[in-house]
Design a protein around this motif. Structure first.
Motif: not given
Ligand code: MG
Ligand code: TPP
Ligand code: SF4
Lengths: 247, 358, 176
Positions: A94-95, A120, A122, A124-126
């Motif tokens: 998503d980032g 994908v 989620n 956040v920036y995983g």
């Molecule tokens: Mg993400």
């Protein structure tokens, strides 16, 4: 005896580096199953930009071209224009897709590029350790929204799929999740359809998948799966958002 | 003043706030995330200040451009791939002669490279980086303390000369903790720039722009930039020398490599090798004059970098052929050890036929 | 004299705070000190480690290619780092979780039943402080009083935990 479960051929025999409960592992498996079932292993190119899944090439036994952060849709365009017969997919966080890569994504969709985006979400920036993403929910605490996301300064969670639905060249957009067996099945179905739209040369397709990131959400795996239903899917409703494929 | 144990990345943030930084615009990238996170936690809610996590590095640097034009102290930070994206904006900021502080906690490249510390952005940093004939002041700290001190200095320099200042650190400096002492307290009122765009209240309107259709006008702008750069060269070249007095061989290294080199030099000194070091702290302006002067007496230079030879070209330019310049580097994010470099120094020293002290 | 220590274990064992508390104490003793945690993708998969360097002089490199000390809170850490440690160095092993079949003979081994001792205090979470206490006694890189002072600093926001952790440190220290 009937065989009901086996390792997809396209899934390499490597140990995932993903955290326990991470959505990426499930989605990888789904992609691998599909490539097997559709028998396209020798005619597909994947584009993984940076994100926790930048190492997707360690697990999926298909040709892959890593892209710079956010540039996946442009790189995929280049591949597809040069090789119209190859199936091309991007695998973007998503980032990656909804922040730095928004322009490339919108314009690839608008040109009706025959590519498929696996998006994908989620929240956040995983990869970089849990910073706020454009999809982070209001009030949610992340390392760069330590007081909770505030709409007046950070805006509301962005709904890329709904926005892309307005773009003519996008022919199939669905939002799914991978937090329960039934949702996982639906995700696979959506991915299959997205690939089919590409095979039929119809235009741009995207599947947005709500995926847990227990590590950065600071939740147990089970809680994170529940959270997808109880919180995320409220903000990001599941279902087909656009379908002009006639498939 | 008391010391506190702090990450290099956080120390930059604290020093910037104490220097009166009012706006910070950033985008996550390892290994500098702690700086962005520090600003989110400590700058965002300060009165008159603003923190934005931009949608990209390109957006962040253009936010810097906008904020700087209105007269505030402003900073952005990133690491190598993100700094590449900022180059367009830096070129515009340089052209408009606006102050800005840009931090690069660099990592291994090219491409995505690795997140481990490297020094491969030296060329990009010291040659302007973006398009056009411009320079940025480049400061290269070697400790968390220096990160803090040079951050403060960066804000003063950029306001004084109206040239963007780049702090070139690396992932190791950003990710490690060391004791640090902050020598300044945050100003109660931020400095005011008279030329800022704030709306034409009580004065005629002003324009900040870079495009001109008259070649002679552009030439005049470039001449004025050039004159400023000459001034910076004569006023702001900073370096440190170490055990240089009786040295027969000089190591030249910057940033984290200079620390490693210092350790190596101490150990070869214990064996009687007369080796010293010059550490450029400002990489631009580079201490050409000082090195040239040294080369009158010292005939052997050994340049040590975490890349495959970038600053070495400046050392060669500096000595103007009057001394021998060797190079040792480890590219791509491998951190050499002091003992490894000590072996390199010794080998080089004896190959050159230099004598050890009795 | 420079001494470098690698602290390693599972995430959640308090490995990083061991290193941090040691670094804090070294700073209070006016020594040069660096603390360097592993970062980035390396952290995924649930392991954690950090390196602390302490010296009376400037520290050249915060990286430990051959540390004097290894503090291993679990078996994978011992396996991963045991060959790096300098000859004549010391392994501090959490003997509650590790069977110390160490292949090297040029190393001193200090076994600390950190989990058991922490459980005796009623909180497994302070196993790291038990270990740090034992480490301090044997390594002598900082003194116990400064370590306790540093701990009071780092637990400023959770003063309730100071007592327990101080006891854990002291018990570890007095083990030998
Ligand atoms: Mg993400
Ligand atoms: C130009 C540039 N900026 C920043 C980064 C650092 N970076 C790597 S991945 C990433 C985003 C990760 O978030 P997301 O796309 O949501 O993927 P996730 O890890 O959450 O699956 C960022 C900012 C980079 N590699 N390149
Ligand atoms: S940090 Fe989140 S997205 Fe990345 S591997 Fe772990 S759970 Fe998955």
């Amino acid at each position: 005896m009937k065989k009901v479960y086996a390792r997809p051929k396209v899934l390499k025999k490597a140990v995932f580096h993903y955290c326990p409960g991470c959505g990426h592992s499930i989605i990888h498996r789904l992609v691998a199953e599909l490539v097997d079932e559709m028998d396209i292993q020798d005619n597909v190119i994947g584009v993984p930009p940076p994100g926790c899944s930048v190492f997707a090439y360690n697990y999926l036994d298909v040709d892959m071209l890593e892209s710079a952060h956010g540039r996946g849709a442009a790189v995929a365009t280049g591949i597809k224009r040069a090789n119209p017969d190859v199936l091309v997919f991007t695998y973007q966080g998503d980032g990656d897709l909804a922040a730095i890569g928004t322009a490339e994504t919108i314009h690839a969709a608008n040109r009706g590029e025959k590519i498929t985006a696996i998006f994908v979400n989620n929240a956040v920036y995983g990869m970089t350790g849990g910073q706020m993403a454009p999809t982070t929910l209001l009030g949610m605490k992340t390392t760069t929204s330590p007081f909770g996301r505030d709409e007046t300064t950070e805006g509301a969670p962005i709904k890329i799929s709904e926005m892309l639905a307005l773009v003519k060249g996008a022919v199939y957009i669905e939002r799914t999740a991978v937090n329960s067996p039934s949702n996982i099945k639906k995700t696979k179905k959506a991915l299959r359809k997205a690939f089919q739209a590409q095979i039929d040369n119809l235009g741009y397709s995207l599947v947005e998948i709500l995926a847990p990131c227990p590590t950065n959400w600071k939740m147990s795996v089970l809680d994170s799966w529940k959270w997808v239903d109880e919180v995320m899917a409220k903000e990001f409703p599941l279902g087909v958002i656009k379908d002009t494929t006639g498939l | 003043m008391t010391k506190v144990l702090m990450y290099g990345n956080s120390a930059i943030g604290e020093a910037a706030i104490r220097a009166g930084c009012q706006c910070y615009f950033g985008y996550p990238i390892t290994p500098q995330n702690e700086l962005t996170e520090y600003m989110a936690a400590h700058l965002g809610r300060r009165k008159g200040c603003s923190f934005v996590q931009a949608e990209s590095e390109i957006a962040a640097i253009n936010m810097v451009y906008g904020a700087s034009a209105t007269g505030v102290r402003v900073m952005t930070s990133s690491s190598s791939p993100g700094i590449s994206l900022k180059q367009e904006g830096i070129s515009y900021i340089a052209a408009c002669q606006l102050p800005a502080v840009i931090v690069n906690m660099s990592r291994g490249g090219p491409g995505l490279g690795s997140i481990i510390a490297a020094q491969s952005d030296y060329f990009q940093a010291t040659r302007g980086g973006g398009h056009g004939d411009y320079r940025t002041i480049v400061l290269a700290p070697a400790s968390v303390q220096e990160l803090a001190d040079l951050t403060h200095r960066a804000f003063d320099l950029t306001d004084k000369y109206r040239v963007p200042v780049l702090i070139l650190g690396d992932g190791m400096l950003g990710q490690m903790m060391e004791p640090v002492e902050f020598k300044h307290t945050a100003p109660s009122t931020p400095p005011v720039r008279s030329d800022a765009l704030r709306g034409a209240k009580g004065r005629s309107s002003k324009i900040v722009k870079t495009f001109t259709s008259k070649p002679t006008e552009l030439e005049e702008i470039n001449w004025s930039l050039f004159r400023r750069y000459q001034l910076i060269k004569s006023n702001e070249t900073i370096f440190e020398t170490f055990m240089a007095k009786d040295a027969q061989m000089m190591v030249v290294a910057f940033g984290i490599s200079a620390r490693i080199a210092k350790g190596a030099i101490k150990s070869v000194r214990a064996n009687g090798l007369k080796v010293g070091m010059i550490r450029p702290i400002s990489l631009w302006p580079f201490p050409y004059e000082k090195i040239k002067q040294m080369a009158e007496k010292i005939k052997n230079f050994l340049v040590f970098e975490m890349n495959m030879g970038q600053m070495v070209e400046d050392v060669q330019l500096a000595v103007e052929g009057s001394a021998d310049v060797s190079f040792y580097g480890r590219p791509g994010g491998v951190i050499p050890t002091p003992s490894e470099f000590a072996r390199v120094i010794s080998r080089n020293y004896f190959q050159k036929g230099l004598k050890i002290a009795k | 004299m420079i001494s470098k220590t690698i602290f390693a274990g599972f995430g959640g064992q308090g490995v990083l705070s061991m290193g941090l508390n040691l670094a804090q104490a070294a700073m209070l003793e006016d020594k040069s000190v660096t603390y360097l945690p592993a970062y980035g993708a390396e952290m995924r998969g649930g392991t954690a480690n950090c390196t602390v360097a302490i010296s009376n002089e400037e520290i050249a490199s915060p990286v430990a290619s051959s540390p004097e000390f290894l503090v291993a809170m679990n078996s994978p850490s011992l396996v991963r780092f045991q060959n790096q440690v300098k000859s004549g160095g010391v392994f501090f092993i959490n003997s509650s979780l590790i069977e110390a079949n160490v292949s090297r003979e040029d190393i001193d081994i200090v076994e600390v039943p950190a989990n058991e001792m922490a459980e005796e205090l009623g909180n497994l979470k302070c196993a790291n402080m038990v270990m740090l206490g034992a480490f301090t006694k044997k390594s002598k890189v900082v003194s116990l009083p400064t370590l306790i002072k540093g701990l009071e600093e780092s637990f400023k926001k959770k003063p309730k935990l100071i007592g327990l952790n101080t006891t854990a440190l002291t018990n570890g220290y007095e083990l030998f």
